[in-house]
Design an enzyme around this catalytic site. Structure first.
Site, short mmCIF file in Angstrom:
data_model
loop_
_atom_site.label_atom_id
_atom_site.label_comp_id
_atom_site.label_asym_id
_atom_site.label_seq_id
_atom_site.Cartn_x
_atom_site.Cartn_y
_atom_site.Cartn_z
CE LYS A 22 -10.67 3.06 -1.89
NZ LYS A 22 -10.21 4.45 -2.05
CG ASN A 23 -6.85 3.70 -0.29
OD1 ASN A 23 -7.60 3.82 -1.27
ND2 ASN A 23 -7.20 4.08 0.92
NE ARG A 91 -7.99 13.37 -2.42
CZ ARG A 91 -7.18 14.37 -2.78
NH1 ARG A 91 -7.62 15.25 -3.63
NH2 ARG A 91 -5.98 14.48 -2.28
CB CYS A 115 -14.85 14.19 -1.77
SG CYS A 115 -13.71 13.82 -0.46
NE ARG A 120 -9.34 13.95 0.46
CZ ARG A 120 -9.75 12.74 0.09
NH1 ARG A 120 -11.03 12.52 -0.06
NH2 ARG A 120 -8.88 11.76 -0.13
N PRO A 121 -7.12 19.45 -0.43
CG PRO A 121 -5.83 20.51 1.18
CD PRO A 121 -7.08 19.69 1.01
CB ILE A 122 -3.26 18.76 -4.64
CG1 ILE A 122 -3.58 19.93 -5.60
CG2 ILE A 122 -4.33 17.69 -4.71
CD1 ILE A 122 -3.45 19.54 -7.07
CG ASP A 123 -1.28 22.50 0.31
OD1 ASP A 123 -2.19 21.65 0.38
OD2 ASP A 123 -0.57 22.81 1.28
CG LEU A 124 1.22 19.37 1.75
CD1 LEU A 124 0.81 18.34 2.80
CD2 LEU A 124 2.35 20.26 2.27
CG ASP A 306 -9.26 5.52 4.98
OD1 ASP A 306 -8.39 5.17 4.16
OD2 ASP A 306 -9.71 6.68 5.06
CB ILE A 328 -6.96 12.47 8.98
CG1 ILE A 328 -6.14 11.62 9.96
CG2 ILE A 328 -6.34 12.50 7.59
CD1 ILE A 328 -4.71 12.11 10.18
NE ARG A 398 -15.02 6.15 -4.80
CZ ARG A 398 -14.50 6.91 -3.81
NH1 ARG A 398 -15.30 7.55 -2.99
NH2 ARG A 398 -13.19 7.03 -3.67
C1 EPZ Z 1 -5.39 8.76 0.97
O1 EPZ Z 1 -6.00 9.95 0.52
C2 EPZ Z 1 -6.47 7.69 0.87
N1 EPZ Z 1 -6.94 7.55 -0.51
C3 EPZ Z 1 -7.66 8.05 1.78
O2 EPZ Z 1 -8.57 6.94 1.72
C4 EPZ Z 1 -7.15 8.19 3.21
O3 EPZ Z 1 -8.22 8.58 4.04
C5 EPZ Z 1 -6.04 9.25 3.25
O4 EPZ Z 1 -4.98 8.89 2.34
C6 EPZ Z 1 -5.44 9.39 4.65
O5 EPZ Z 1 -4.93 8.17 5.06
C7 EPZ Z 1 -6.17 6.87 -1.41
O6 EPZ Z 1 -5.09 6.41 -1.09
C8 EPZ Z 1 -6.73 6.73 -2.79
P1 EPZ Z 1 -3.80 12.68 2.36
P2 EPZ Z 1 -5.06 11.27 0.27
O7 EPZ Z 1 -3.13 13.47 1.30
O8 EPZ Z 1 -3.70 10.87 -0.10
C9 EPZ Z 1 -4.24 17.13 3.92
C10 EPZ Z 1 -10.65 5.89 1.45
O9 EPZ Z 1 -11.69 5.92 2.13
N2 EPZ Z 1 -3.51 17.49 2.70
O10 EPZ Z 1 -2.98 11.71 3.14
O11 EPZ Z 1 -5.81 12.18 -0.62
C11 EPZ Z 1 -5.62 16.56 3.59
O12 EPZ Z 1 -6.57 17.60 3.43
C12 EPZ Z 1 -9.89 7.18 1.19
O13 EPZ Z 1 -10.14 4.85 0.96
C13 EPZ Z 1 -3.08 18.80 2.55
O14 EPZ Z 1 -3.33 19.65 3.40
O15 EPZ Z 1 -5.04 11.90 1.74
C14 EPZ Z 1 -5.91 15.71 4.80
O16 EPZ Z 1 -6.38 16.55 5.84
C15 EPZ Z 1 -10.58 8.39 1.79
N3 EPZ Z 1 -2.39 19.14 1.42
C16 EPZ Z 1 -4.53 15.16 5.19
O17 EPZ Z 1 -3.57 16.04 4.56
C17 EPZ Z 1 -2.08 18.21 0.44
O18 EPZ Z 1 -1.42 18.58 -0.56
C18 EPZ Z 1 -4.27 13.74 4.73
O19 EPZ Z 1 -4.55 13.69 3.35
C19 EPZ Z 1 -2.53 16.88 0.62
C20 EPZ Z 1 -3.23 16.54 1.76
#
Ligand code: EPZ
Length: 420
Positions: A22-23, A91, A115, A120-124, A306, A328, A398
């Site tokens: 999925k991911n 998301r 969620c 789930r910020p997107i600042d990065l 996960d 995480i 999902r």
């Molecule tokens: C992906 O989410 C996966 N989803 C998640 O799987 C998985 O848990 C996660 O990566 C971590 O491995 C998909 O690929 C669709 P991140 P993603 O950005 O990319 C922080 C599942 O169950 N962060 O790697 O959204 C964030 O808050 C799902 O299949 C920032 O601070 O996760 C978190 O603490 C759940 N700023 C950490 O980084 C940002 O701009 C990792 O998040 C982005 C993220």
């Protein structure tokens, strides 16, 4: 809303084939927006999140066709900004931001809601896109992004919890059509990000350092169609490993890539579970007692967040203390209260869940809350004495393809009951 009814106690035995990831497939489907040619993606799992992404692509004007487990996408022209309602609800749809900027130099995407596992910020994501020359405006719940031109640069993408998976995906998909060279430092190394990069290379992108923390992209003028098979879902595989171990079973996983889940194999072996290669498959058996083991979730190749909930379900069966630390996400213990309804003894202290395992679980009605928490409740129900109802399993649909069918074929006594 549908529920699962599970009569626990049956050991899982036999073979199960793991579906496509999925991911990996969500960003790869988004990447098809980068070309007007036809792309064929194979081994696409039949999941509600995938169906959502396909509807989002169609709402942007792409032609989408499913032929068995292959999807063809042709985004000859991109129209509009996509269906707000669809994008808001999932998301993972944030990963259309990069390809829309790469292809069209503009995008308006709804801010993904938080969620149940965190804000789930997107600042990065936005930091990286701005570094490439994008003008970003966030207003009324939308991200409006425009770029006269995208120019390669060096971007550090590490955040407070380490790398970002979809953030790395977005920057990759914008950088492949930028002018010049982009270096992503602290890039996510998850196999799903590497799979996306391999698909982009098949489309004509120039990327080096794939799978490493430093990825270099040399922009090209345009990309062409490609035919790509998605990697197997390592999280589904690890879920079945935990389920087999929890039920004292003997299961062989087919179509999986054991090199993708080293940390989980290491922890399962520490917990007294046998995992060994069997021909082209991976065989998991558990004969003796489960042993307690401590886990801290980390970016790849550490223990995946996960798989945290599923492993916790297994640790409730291990006599002794197991400490499970979630590093995480800020609130990924929603499954704890529900596991306690099944008789587990778990105390939460900040990022730590202290599991006092060994007391037999007994069936009860429980509520799924997020995708992986739901999987943990199914695992616990399979191991518990008596009957467990897991409500709201739309969360499970999902990310798991026909989970009850796969489990039933392994001898589980489980059925899906249509809800109101
Ligand atoms: C992906 O989410 C996966 N989803 C998640 O799987 C998985 O848990 C996660 O990566 C971590 O491995 C998909 O690929 C669709 P991140 P993603 O950005 O990319 C922080 C599942 O169950 N962060 O790697 O959204 C964030 O808050 C799902 O299949 C920032 O601070 O996760 C978190 O603490 C759940 N700023 C950490 O980084 C940002 O701009 C990792 O998040 C982005 C993220």
């Amino acid at each position: 809303m549908d529920s699962f009814v599970i009569h626990g106690g049956a050991p899982l035995r036999g073979e199960v084939t793991i579906s496509g990831s999925k991911n990996a497939v969500l960003p790869i489907l988004a990447a098809t927006l980068l070309t007007g040619d036809t792309c064929t993606i194979r081994r696409v799992p039949d999941l509600s999140d995938v169906a959502f992404m396909l509807r989002i692509l169609e709402s942007l004007g792409a032609e989408v066709r499913r032929e068995g487990d292959a999807i063809t996408v042709r985004a000859a022209r991109i129209q509009g900004f996509g269906d707000y309602e669809l994008i808001r609800k999932m998301r993972g749809s944030i990963c259309i931001l990069g390809p829309l900027l790469g292809r069209r130099r503009e995008a308006s995407v709804s801010l993904p809601g938080g969620c149940i596992i965190g804000t789930r910020p997107i600042d990065l994501h936005l930091k990286g896109l701005a570094a490439l020359g994008t003008r970003i405006q966030v207003e009324n719940g939308y991200v409006h992004a425009r770029a006269r031109r995208l120019a390669g640069t060096t971007i550090f993408l590490g955040g407070r919890a380490g790398p970002t998976v979809l953030g790395t995906a977005n920057i990759l998909m914008a950088a492949v059509l930028a002018e010049g060279v982009t270096v992503i430092e602290s890039a996510a190394c998850e196999p799903e990000v590497a799979d996306l990069a391999h698909f982009l290379v098949a489309m004509g992108a120039r990327i080096s350092g794939i799978g490493s923390p430093t990825v270099t992209v040399t922009g090209v003028r345009e990309l062409h169609g490609a035919d790509h098979e998605v990697i197997p879902d390592r999280i589904e595989a690890c879920t079945f490993l935990c389920a087999a171990a929890a039920t004292k079973g003997d299961v062989t996983l087919q179509g999986t890539r054991p090199e993708h889940f080293g940390a989980v194999l290491d922890k399962l072996r520490e917990a007294g579970v046998t995992v060994e290669r069997a021909g082209t498959g991976l065989r998991v058996t558990r004969r003796g007692k489960v042993r307690p083991a401590d886990v801290t979730t980390q970016p790849y190749s550490g223990f995946p967040t996960d798989v945290q909930a599923q492993f916790m379900a297994l640790m409730t069966l291990a006599p002794g203390i197991s400490v499970i630390t979630e590093r995480i996400f800020e609130s990924r213990f929603m499954h704890v209260a529900e596991l306690m309804r099944l008789g587990a003894d778990i105390a939460i202290e900040g990022p730590n869940a202290i599991v006092k395992g060994g007391r037999p679980l007994s069936g009860a009605p429980v509520m799924a809350s997020d995708l992986r928490a739901s999987a943990a409740l199914v695992i616990a129900g399979l191991a518990a004495k008596g009957t467990t109802q897991v409500h709201r399993i739309y969360h499970l649909d999902r990310g798991y393809e026909r989970m009850e069918d796969k489990l039933r074929r392994l001898g589980a006594r489980i059925e899906r009951v249509a809800g109101e």
